[in-house]
Every structure is written in C-alpha cells, then in structure tokens.
Design a protein around this motif. Structure first.
Motif, PDB file in Angstrom:
ATOM      1  N   THR A  11     -18.764  72.664  26.375  1.00 25.77           N
ATOM      2  CA  THR A  11     -19.249  73.492  27.478  1.00 25.77           C
ATOM      3  C   THR A  11     -19.532  72.637  28.701  1.00 25.77           C
ATOM      4  O   THR A  11     -19.224  73.021  29.833  1.00 25.77           O
ATOM      5  CB  THR A  11     -20.525  74.243  27.062  1.00 25.77           C
ATOM      6  N   ARG A  75     -31.005  81.754  33.571  1.00 27.00           N
ATOM      7  CA  ARG A  75     -29.641  81.435  33.136  1.00 27.00           C
ATOM      8  C   ARG A  75     -28.814  80.995  34.345  1.00 27.00           C
ATOM      9  O   ARG A  75     -28.050  81.771  34.910  1.00 27.00           O
ATOM     10  CB  ARG A  75     -29.001  82.650  32.457  1.00 27.00           C
ATOM     11  N   ARG A  78     -24.962  81.578  34.343  1.00 21.84           N
ATOM     12  CA  ARG A  78     -24.570  82.957  34.632  1.00 21.84           C
ATOM     13  C   ARG A  78     -24.715  83.247  36.127  1.00 21.84           C
ATOM     14  O   ARG A  78     -23.877  83.947  36.714  1.00 21.84           O
ATOM     15  CB  ARG A  78     -25.405  83.935  33.815  1.00 21.84           C
ATOM     16  N   TRP A 214     -19.924  85.057  31.056  1.00 26.55           N
ATOM     17  CA  TRP A 214     -19.890  85.255  29.598  1.00 26.55           C
ATOM     18  C   TRP A 214     -20.586  84.111  28.870  1.00 26.55           C
ATOM     19  O   TRP A 214     -21.449  84.346  28.029  1.00 26.55           O
ATOM     20  CB  TRP A 214     -18.438  85.353  29.138  1.00 26.55           C
ATOM     21  N   ARG A 215     -20.242  82.875  29.220  1.00 31.02           N
ATOM     22  CA  ARG A 215     -20.819  81.727  28.514  1.00 31.02           C
ATOM     23  C   ARG A 215     -22.298  81.586  28.847  1.00 31.02           C
ATOM     24  O   ARG A 215     -23.111  81.249  27.970  1.00 31.02           O
ATOM     25  CB  ARG A 215     -20.082  80.441  28.898  1.00 31.02           C
ATOM     26  N   GLY A 217     -24.354  83.934  29.490  1.00 30.27           N
ATOM     27  CA  GLY A 217     -25.109  84.953  28.776  1.00 30.27           C
ATOM     28  C   GLY A 217     -25.356  84.598  27.330  1.00 30.27           C
ATOM     29  O   GLY A 217     -26.311  85.095  26.712  1.00 30.27           O
ATOM     30  N   ARG A 218     -24.498  83.744  26.758  1.00 26.04           N
ATOM     31  CA  ARG A 218     -24.649  83.349  25.361  1.00 26.04           C
ATOM     32  C   ARG A 218     -25.617  82.184  25.182  1.00 26.04           C
ATOM     33  O   ARG A 218     -26.064  81.917  24.066  1.00 26.04           O
ATOM     34  CB  ARG A 218     -23.283  82.967  24.776  1.00 26.04           C
TER      35      ARG A 218
END
Length: 278
Positions: A11, A75, A78, A214-215, A217-218
C-alpha cells in the motif's frame, strides 16, 4: 481513541505511485490550460506569468486551507482519493469556463488596453477565477498524504523514517510533474490534441481517486488532530524557536518566488531559441 493502523509495504508503494501520477496529471493540465489561455491572452511572457501565478496560487490556497482538513481527517487516504475524484470531474470543465471568460475579456479589453497594470490585473483575476477550484483541490493532496505518512510512521514506531518518507513523497511528485511536462509538450498534444489529452489525464485522476477512496475506507480510522497554524505552533515554542520558524517560513516564501521568477525568465530566453511553442 482508535489506534492508528500502519500501512503494509504494498500500500505504501502504491500511495507513492499515486502521487507520482498525480504530479504528472497536474502538469499535463497546466500545459493544456496554458494553451487555451494563450489563445486568449496572447503568446507573451506576461501571459505565461499570469497562468503560472494563477496555477500556483490555487495550489497554495488549497494546501493552506485543506491542510487543516487533512489534520482533522480520520482517513487521510480516502480524503486524498476524494480530492483526486474532484480534480477528475472539474479539470475537464476548465476549457468551457475559459469560453465564458473569453466573452468578458473581449468586452473589457478595449477599455483596459491603455493601462498595462489594469490589463495585467484583469488577466490575473480571470485566470485565477478559471483555475482556482481544480488547482485548490490539487493543492490539498500533498497535506493529505503527509498526514497519512506521519501517522503511518508513528504507528510503526519509526518517526525518524518520516523525514525520508516525506522527501521521497515530494520528490516523486516532482518527478511526476517532469514526466507530465515532457509528455504534454512532446507527445500527448501532438498525437491526441487538447480534448483527448484532457480526457486521458482525467481518467488517470479518476482511477487514482477510486482506488484511494476504496483502500482508504478499508484502513482503520486514525486519531484526528486539532488543526494548528504556524502562529499556533510558534505560540507554544520558545522565543528563539518561534523566530527561527518565522524566518524559515519567510525564507521558503522568498525561495519559491525566486524559483518561479527564474521559470518565467528562462522560458523567455528559451523562446528565442526554440520558438513560442508548448
């Protein structure tokens, strides 16, 4: 308070790659917008200075204002993704805004042609109004990723690695800007034209934004810090530290002014050799 979740290596690498591509698309847009505004303001050093000032002014305003938002964000990755999605939507609209500005500029020009100062101020105002929103969002991307990497370094207990990470982040973004400048000047505009080049850059921003939303949010939410300005920081420092911080900020501002002054001057010199081309 939620614990900060560190990033895995994959990541972290992808985030750096995103910022490289973000830098490339930013300078692709600058090249395209300069081409549009050049047709309106003319092929002059003054026109170049106006476009560069408007572009950098938007980046500065976004970085200043959205830096506080990034500090408060749980976040930040995000948030970065949403900023990229905003650029993907708004940047392709700039040429349409320029068409509207053109009618206003043509109407004002006969009344301002006799005053270089007023004409320059109107050009700057119109260019800034045209480019402000997308460049404002671009300016917020760096603070968002700085917050992300700062929290990641804290979560891994490697605060000393933060300085290398930030240098790498800014360096990759600048290399991306170099790549974008070369591509738009020598490849994209020649083979795709203005509209398709804009579409390609917007699709890149769209892909970056979608993945980061997307990433991000995870990832687990991190603690949001209270936003602090330079004056807040200096107020909590000793007199010598506060003076040093103010001097560093002033020196950085002067350095930025000189760097962009060189850019405009060198452009004029090179134009005498290679012509007034993109």
């Amino acid at each position: 308070m939620n614990a900060v979740q560190s990033l895995d290596r994959r990541t972290r690498v992808l985030v750096l790659a995103c910022f490289f591509l973000s830098g490339a698309t930013g300078l692709v847009y600058q090249g395209i917008w300069f081409r549009h505004l050049q047709a309106l303001f003319g092929v002059t050093t003054h026109a170049l200075a106006v476009v560069v000032a408007a572009f950098m002014g938007g980046l500065a305003a976004g970085s200043w204002a959205l830096g506080r938002t990034a500090d408060r964000s749980a976040r930040p990755l995000r948030l970065y993704g949403w900023l990229e999605l905003g650029v993907a939507v708004l940047a392709p609209l700039v040429p349409f805004v320029i068409r509207g500005v053109e009618a206003l500029y043509v109407a004002l020009h006969p009344h301002l042609a006799g005053s270089f100062v007023l004409l320059s101020l109107v050009r700057l105002g119109l260019a800034l109004g045209t480019l402000l929103v997308p460049t404002f969002l671009m300016g917020g991307t760096l603070p968002a990723l700085v917050v992300l990497l700062r929290r990641d370094a804290a979560a891994r207990g490697q605060s000393s690695a933060l300085h290398r990470s930030l240098g790498r982040l800014y360096g990759l973004n600048t290399l991306g800007a170099v790549a974008g400048t070369v591509l738009v000047g020598f490849v994209l505009l020649a083979h795709l034209g203005l509209w398709r080049t804009t579409a390609v850059a917007a699709l890149v921003n769209l892909g970056l934004g979608a993945w980061c939303v997307w990433r991000g949010g995870r990832l687990g939410p991190g603690p949001a810090a209270a936003a602090r300005s330079v004056s807040d920081v200096t107020a909590g420092s000793g007199a010598s530290d506060a003076a040093l911080l103010r001097f560093a900020a002033l020196a950085f501002a002067v350095s930025g002014a000189l760097s962009l002054g060189y850019e405009v001057a060198w452009t004029r010199v090179l134009a005498q050799v290679i012509g007034s081309s993109t």
